[in-house]
Design an enzyme around this catalytic site. Structure first.
Site, PDB file in Angstrom:
ATOM      1  N   SER A 325      36.585  56.280  15.201  1.00  0.00           N
ATOM      2  CA  SER A 325      35.295  55.626  14.941  1.00  0.00           C
ATOM      3  C   SER A 325      34.112  56.577  15.005  1.00  0.00           C
ATOM      4  CB  SER A 325      35.086  54.492  15.945  1.00  0.00           C
ATOM      5  OG  SER A 325      36.137  53.562  15.810  1.00  0.00           O
ATOM      6  N   ASP A 365      40.893  44.773  12.854  1.00  0.00           N
ATOM      7  CA  ASP A 365      39.828  45.341  13.660  1.00  0.00           C
ATOM      8  C   ASP A 365      40.407  45.612  15.031  1.00  0.00           C
ATOM      9  OD1 ASP A 365      36.514  45.307  13.457  1.00  0.00           O
ATOM     10  OD2 ASP A 365      37.321  45.264  15.519  1.00  0.00           O
ATOM     11  N   HIS A 371      34.223  40.459  15.519  1.00  0.00           N
ATOM     12  CA  HIS A 371      32.873  40.689  16.027  1.00  0.00           C
ATOM     13  C   HIS A 371      31.888  39.643  15.525  1.00  0.00           C
ATOM     14  CE1 HIS A 371      33.709  44.692  17.726  1.00  0.00           C
ATOM     15  NE2 HIS A 371      34.573  44.788  16.710  1.00  0.00           N
ATOM     16  N   CYS A 384      32.462  48.048  14.981  1.00  0.00           N
ATOM     17  CA  CYS A 384      33.219  47.072  14.198  1.00  0.00           C
ATOM     18  C   CYS A 384      33.915  47.755  13.047  1.00  0.00           C
ATOM     19  CB  CYS A 384      32.243  46.003  13.667  1.00  0.00           C
ATOM     20  SG  CYS A 384      33.065  44.912  12.481  1.00  0.00           S
TER      21      CYS A 384
END
Lengths: 609, 380
Positions: A325, A365, A371, A384
Site C-alpha cells: 500500500s 480488500d 470501508h 482502502c
C-alpha cells in the site's frame, strides 16, 4: 755432441727469426682482436652494459600507501587502521633454529599450520630475509616476547596496519570491507599501484571509493648485492596516502535504526530530501566485517552464507519487495494528475472489487467488511484497496508505469555503491517481452495496490518518498560527503513537473492523515511536536485464495506479510524521508511505522543538521 | 768459466750503467724484472678490490709472489746448459708425479690435480708446463733444425704423454697450455707448414669424435654456453654475462678502484681468480685495460727478443715457447672474460689469485733471464 757439429748455426738462427716474426705478427693480430673487443664492449655497447649493471644492483622496493579512514557525518570513525603485530625471524641471526622455535612456542601460540608455512618459507628465502612466523599477535603475546627479546636474537615484532571496523556489524552493509586482493581484483586495478598493497575494497564504500581510499604507491630505490641484500637507499618517493572520507551517514541515527529493527530481518533507508544525503542505510541482520579483513575461516563463512537470515545480503540495495500500500500515494497522485479522480470522487467499498464487464473474480480488500463510501483522502488514510482497484483500472497500466517510473521505480538510483538492484516496474511491453503474454486488467489492479509484479528496493522507496516530499524534485541519493568526489544533483521529471501544486498538497495532506487522523493506519506514532506524512504497507509474501482468511498466527513466519512504511517529516519543509521494510513483520501500521517513528523522532529531536 | 771470458765480461760491464751492472751480476734482466714487478703490484691492488678488501688474501698472494720471485732469481743463476742437461730427468720426474696424482691425488671440485705433500699441496701439472717445453727443446736441439719427420713424430708422442695425463685429471685448460707450449717449441724449431696444414685438417676431421667422446659434460656445456650465453643466464651463462656487463659498464675510464659495482656487490663470480680482468676493466676502464694489455705485450716481446738473442737452439726454442705460452695465457683469459672464447680455466698471469700458476710463471721468467744473462759466456 757429434750431432751438434752437423748443425748450421746461422741457418737455424734465420729459421728461428722467421718463425719469431710470424709469431709476433700473430700476436699483434690477436692483440688487435682483443682491443677491438674492448672497444666494442666498453665504448660502443657501454650504455647498454651500464643499464644492465644498474639493473643488477638497483632495485625498486615499493612502499604501500596507508588507506584513508572513513568517518560518518559527525566525525565518528567507521573504518580505521590499527596496528597489527606479527612475529618475524631472520634466520642468519639465529644459532639454533629448532631451540628457538621451541622456546617461542612457550611464549606464543604457534599452530602446526604456522610452523609449516614458516618452514616452507625458510627453505625458499635467503637467510637475511625476514620470515613471518605468526600474524596478529595479541597484546599479551607481544608483551611476553618484548620482555625477553634481547635474549632472542633474530626475533622481531613488526607492526603493520590492519583495517578495523570499530562499529562492527552496524555499518557492514554501508562500509563493506577490505580483503586480500585476489585474481579477480588484479584484472581491475593498476597492478603497479597495488604492488605492495595486500588488501583491497571488496564491497560497499570500501569498494566503490577504492581509488580514493587507496592512494598511490611510493618507491625506494635501493642498491642490492647479488644475493639481493639491501645495502643502501639511493632514492625515495613517498607514497601518497589514501584520502580520508566523510559519509553522509549519521552513525548514531543508524544505530538507533538498527536497534529499532531489532531481531527483524529488513531494511531502513533514510534520506535527507533537501540534498539526497543518505542518513541511514540499514540492512538487518548485519555481519562483522572485521572477520573478512584477514581472511574469514571456511566454517565462519559457511555459517554466514548458509544462514536463513542471509546476513551477507544487502537488503537496502538488493532486496526486492512488493511496495504494497505504500504505492498508493503515488497512484493517487497519478489519478489526480490525469483527472481520473478528484477531491470529491467517491467509491463504495464493500470489501471486494469486481472488474466491470469482466470475470466474476473478486479482488479483495484487506478489510473484509469493507470501508464503505470513501474518497481518495479516506482511501489513503485507511488504505482502502477497492478505491485503488477502481482508480488503477481507470488509469490503466500505460499511465501508471511511466508515472511510477518518473519517481524512480524500475531503475537504479545511481547511488555511490558498487551494487544496486533496479527493482521491477511492470508494463505492457515488459510483460510481452519477458512473459510472452498480454497484459491482463487484473494485473493493473494488483499494481495499483503495490502487489503483483511491482518490486522495489528499500532505497528506491526512500528515494521515491523523498521525491514526493520535494513535490517532484528528485534528489540524487549519495553517501560521500566529500564534495570533490560526489555531486549533489536535483532534477525534475517533466511528468512530475506537470502535476499541479494542489494535487501535491492533497496527497501530502492525506499522508499526514495516515499518522494524525484517528482512522489513520499509523495513528499510534503521531507526535505533537511535528507532523509526519506517511503511508503504511503490508505486502503479501504469498497469494491467499479467494475465500481464505489471512491468519497471522496460523501461518509459518517465513510466509507472513512484509510490513512496510514510508514517511517524511516534517510534512511541511521536510528534512527526513524514510522507508522501512520489515520482512515477515506482519502489519505495516503496527510494526513498520513505530520503527520509522523512532528514527524520525530521534532525528527531529536533534534539530536540523 | 775461464779467465778470458771473465775479463771480457768485466770489460763490457765497465761501459754499462751501474744498474745494468748490478743486473748482469745477479743474472737478472731489468726490463723483464721491472715489468713483471709492476704487473705483480698492479695485480695485488686489483686483488684487494676483487676480494672485497681482504688484506689477508692479498698477503697470501704477496707471499706466493715472493716465493715466485725467489725461484725466479734462483733459476736465473743456473746456466741454460744446466737446464738443458736436467731436462730429460725433470720430464721423467714430472711424468711420474702426474701418474701419482691420478693414483693417489687429492680431489678438488671433481678434478684430481693435487698431490698432498703434507707441508703443501703441489700441482705436478704446473711443473709440467715448464718441463714439457724444456724436454721438447732438449730433444729437438739434439739434431739439426728443422727436425726430420721421425724425430718430429717422436717429439709429438713425447708431448702427448703429459697432455693426456693432465687432460684426464680432468684439467682441459692446463692440458691445452702444455700442448701449446710444446707446439710452440715445434713451431719455433721449424715445423714445416705442410705438416702444420695437414695437422690442422686432421684436427677439423677429428673435431666431432673429440667433442663426442673426449670432452666431458661440463666442458661441452662451457663451449655451448660460450656460443650462446643467454641460453642459460642463471646457470653456466651467468659468468660470461656478468663479466661482459662488468667490462662494458666500465666504459672508457672505469668506475674507479674499489667502485666496480659488478665486483663489489658480488654479481661477478670467480672475480678474484679467473675473472679478475673483468674487475680490472670495470674499475679502470678501457684506458686501464689497454695499458695492462701493453704491459703484457711488452713482456711477451721482451721474451721473444731474448729468444732471438739466444745463441743456441735449446735456449731459443725454450725462450720462444715460454714467451708465446705466456701470450696464450693472456689471450685465452682475456678472450674468455670478454666473451670471445669459451670459459676455460686459464688464470690471468700474475693477476689472478692462485698458488702454483704464479710460481710457475715467475719460474719461467727466471729461465728467460738465465738464457739472456748467460749467453755472452757461450760466445767465443
Amino acid at each position: 755432441m757429434r750431432r751438434e757439429q752437423l748443425k748450421d748455426h746461422h741457418s737455424e738462427a734465420r729459421l728461428f727469426s722467421n718463425r719469431a716474426i710470424v709469431s709476433i705478427i700473430m700476436i699483434l693480430i690477436l692483440i688487435t682482436l682483443l682491443l677491438t673487443r674492448l672497444v666494442y664492449l666498453q665504448v660502443i655497447d657501454h650504455k647498454y652494459y651500464t643499464t644492465l649493471s644498474n639493473d643488477n644492483r638497483v632495485k625498486l622496493v615499493p612502499i604501500g600507501p596507508t588507506r584513508g579512514l572513513i568517518y560518518d557525518r559527525n566525525g565518528i570513525v567507521l573504518a580505521e587502521n590499527l596496528a597489527a603485530y606479527r612475529l618475524e625471524i631472520i634466520p642468519e641471526n639465529v644459532d639454533d633454529m629448532e631451540a628457538l622455535l621451541q622456546q617461542l612456542a612457550t611464549l606464543v601460540d604457534i599452530r602446526e599450520h604456522d610452523l609449516k608455512q614458516f618452514r616452507k618459507a625458510l627453505s625458499q628465502k635467503r637467510t637475511f630475509e625476514h620470515i613471518p612466523l605468526r600474524f596478529r599477535l595479541d597484546d599479551h603475546e607481544v608483551a611476553r616476547i618484548s620482555a625477553i627479546q634481547h635474549r632472542l636474537p633474530g626475533v622481531q615484532i613488526v607492526a603493520g596496519l590492519s583495517r578495523h571496523y570499530p562499529q562492527g556489524k552496524t555499518f557492514a552493509h554501508v562500509i563493506g570491507y577490505v580483503g586480500r586482493k585476489d585474481v579477480q581484483d588484479l584484472k581491475l586495478i593498476d597492478r603497479t599501484n597495488y604492488i605492495s598493497t595486500s588488501h583491497i575494497g571488496k564491497s560497499g564504500i570500501e569498494k566503490f571509493y577504492e581509488t580514493h581510499l587507496h592512494g598511490s604507491v611510493g618507491y625506494q630505490q635501493v642498491e642490492t648485492n647479488a644475493q639481493g641484500r639491501i645495502l643502501r637507499v639511493l632514492q625515495q618517493t613517498q607514497p601518497t596516502a589514501g584520502k580520508d572520507m566523510h559519509l553522509t551517514i549519521d552513525a548514531p541515527l543508524q544505530a538507533i535504526a538498527e536497534q529499532a529493527l531489532g531481531e527483524f530481518n529488513g531494511s531502513i533507508v533514510t534520506i535527507d530530501p533537501r540534498n539526497g544525503q543518505i542518513l541511514t542505510l540499514v540492512s538487518n541482520p548485519g555481519f562483522d566485517p572485521n572477520l573478512f579483513v584477514n581472511g574469514i575461516g571456511y566454517k565462519e563463512y559457511q555459517a554466514l552464507n548458509s544462514s536463513d537470515s542471509q546476513p551477507l545480503y544487502n537488503r537496502a540495495l538488493l532486496g526486492r519487495y512488493p511496495p504494497g500500500s505504500t504505492i498508493k500515494p503515488f497512484i493517487g497522485l497519478a489519478g489526480l494528475k490525469y483527472g481520473i479522480t478528484n477531491e470529491h470522487y467517491e467509491v463504495y467499498c464493500p470489501g471486494y472489487y469486481i472488474i466491470p464487464f469482466g470475470e466474476e473474480r473478486k479482488f479483495r480488500d484487506w478489510k473484509r467488511s469493507g470501508h464503505g463510501i470513501v474518497d481518495l483522502d479516506d482511501s489513503i488514510t485507511e488504505s482502502c484497496d477497492v478505491y485503488f482497484y477502481d482508480l488503477a483500472l481507470n488509469l490503466s497500466i500505460d499511465r501508471i508505469s511511466p508515472f511510477l517510473n518518473s519517481f524512480g521505480f524500475g531503475h537504479k538510483t545511481a547511488i555511490d555503491m558498487p551494487v544496486e538492484n533496479a527493482g521491477l516496474l511492470p508494463s505492457r511491453d515488459w510483460k510481452r517481452q519477458n512473459r510472452r503474454q498480454p497484459w491482463f486488467p487484473g494485473e493493473t489492479l494488483n499494481t495499483g495496490i503495490g502487489q503483483g509484479f511491482l518490486l522495489a528496493t528499500p532505497l528506491q522507496l526512500a528515494h521515491a518518498t523523498a521525491t514526493l516530499a520535494n513535490r517532484g524534485t528528485a534528489v540524487q541519493p549519495y553517501l560521500s560527503l566529500d564534495k570533490d568526489i560526489s555531486t549533489e544533483q536535483t532534477s525534475k521529471d517533466p511528468l512530475l513537473a506537470s502535476v499541479e501544486e494542489h494535487h501535491w498538497d492533497y496527497i501530502i495532506k492525506s499522508m499526514t492523515h495516515v499518522v494524525h487522523k484517528h482512522k489513520g493506519t499509523a495513528r499510534r506514532i503521531a507526535s505533537d511536536k511535528f507532523k509526519i506524512a506517511g503511508k503504511t504497507g503490508t505486502a503479501q509474501v504469498f497469494g491467499i485464495k479467494q475465500e481464505e482468511k489471512y491468519d497471522a498466527e496460523a501461518i509459518d513466519i517465513k510466509l507472513r506479510d512484509h510490513a512496510l512504511f514510508i514517511a517524511f517529516a516534517p510534512a511541511v519543509k521536510p528534512r527526513i524521508a524514510i522507508a522501512v521494510v520489515v520482512e515477515n513483520g506482519g502489519s505495516g501500521g503496527a510494526v513498520a511505522a513505530p520503527i520509522a517513528a523512532k528514527v524520525i523522532k530521534h532525528y527531529m529531536s536533534k534539530g536540523s543538521s | 768459466m775461464n779467465s778470458t771470458n771473465r775479463s771480457a765480461l768485466q770489460a763490457s760491464n765497465r761501459e754499462m750503467p751501474l744498474l745494468q751492472q748490478w743486473m748482469q751480476q745477479l743474472h737478472l734482466d731489468f726490463p723483464l724484472l721491472a715489468s713483471v714487478f709492476i704487473l705483480s703490484l698492479t695485480g695485488l691492488f686489483v686483488l684487494y678490490s676483487a676480494t672485497g678488501q681482504d688484506v689477508a688474501e692479498v698477503q697470501k698472494q704477496a707471499m706466493r709472489l715472493g716465493v715466485g720471485f725467489v725461484l725466479m732469481v734462483f733459476l736465473a743463476q743456473l746456466t741454460p746448459q744446466t737446464l738443458q742437461r736436467w731436462s730429460p730427468y725433470l720430464f721423467m720426474l714430472a711424468i711420474i708425479l702426474l701418474i701419482l696424482v691420478l693414483v693417489a691425488g687429492v680431489q678438488v671440485k671433481g678434478a684430481q690435480r693435487w698431490l698432498d705433500l703434507y707441508l703443501f699441496r703441489f700441482q705436478p701439472s704446473e711443473l709440467m708446463k715448464l718441463v714439457a717445453p724444456m724436454a721438447l727443446a732438449w730433444f729437438l736441439a739434439e739434431t739439426a733444425l728443422p727436425p726430420r719427420f721421425v724425430r718430429l713424430l717422436a717429439s709429438l708422442i713425447l708431448l702427448a704423454i703429459p697432455v693426456v695425463l693432465v687432460a684426464v685429471q680432468p684439467d682441459l685448460g692446463t692440458s691445452l697450455l702444455i700442448a701449446s707450449s710444446g707446439f710452440f717449441v715445434l713451431f719455433m724449431a721449424g715445423l714445416r707448414w705442410r705438416i702444420l696444414g695437414g695437422a690442422s685438417l686432421l684436427l677439423v676431421i677429428f673435431a666431432w669424435p673429440i667433442w663426442e667422446y673426449v670432452l666431458r659434460d661440463y666442458q661441452r656445456r662451457r663451449v655451448l654456453t660460450f656460443l650462446n650465453p643467454e641460453s642459460d643466464p642463471l646457470g653456466a651463462g651467468y659468468h660470461i654475462i656478468q663479466s661482459k656487463i662488468a667490462i662494458g659498464s666500465g666504459g672508457l675510464f672505469g668506475k674507479g678502484w674499489l667502485n666496480g659495482t659488478q665486483s663489489q656487490l658480488d654479481f661477478l663470480p670467480e672475480r678474484h681468480t679467473d675473472f679478475i680482468f673483468a674487475v680490472f676493466s670495470e674499475e679502470f676502464g678501457m684506458i686501464g685495460a689497454i695499458m695492462l694489455l701493453m704491459l703484457y705485450l711488452f713482456i711477451v716481446l721482451r721474451g721473444m727478443f731474448i729468444a732471438a738473442q739466444a745463441k743456441d737452439s735449446f735456449s731459443r726454442l725454450l725462450a720462444g715457447s715460454i714467451s708465446l705460452t705466456f701470450f696464450v695465457y693472456i689471450f685465452v683469459n682475456m678472450g674468455m672474460v670478454s666473451g670471445l672464447l669459451p670459459v676455460v680455466g686459464v688464470p690471468l698471469p700474475l693477476m689472478s689469485y692462485g698458488g702454483t700458476s704464479i710460481v710457475t710463471l715467475l719460474a719461467g721468467f727466471g729461465i728467460l733471464m738465465s738464457i739472456h744473462t748467460h749467453r755472452k759466456m757461450l760466445s767465443p
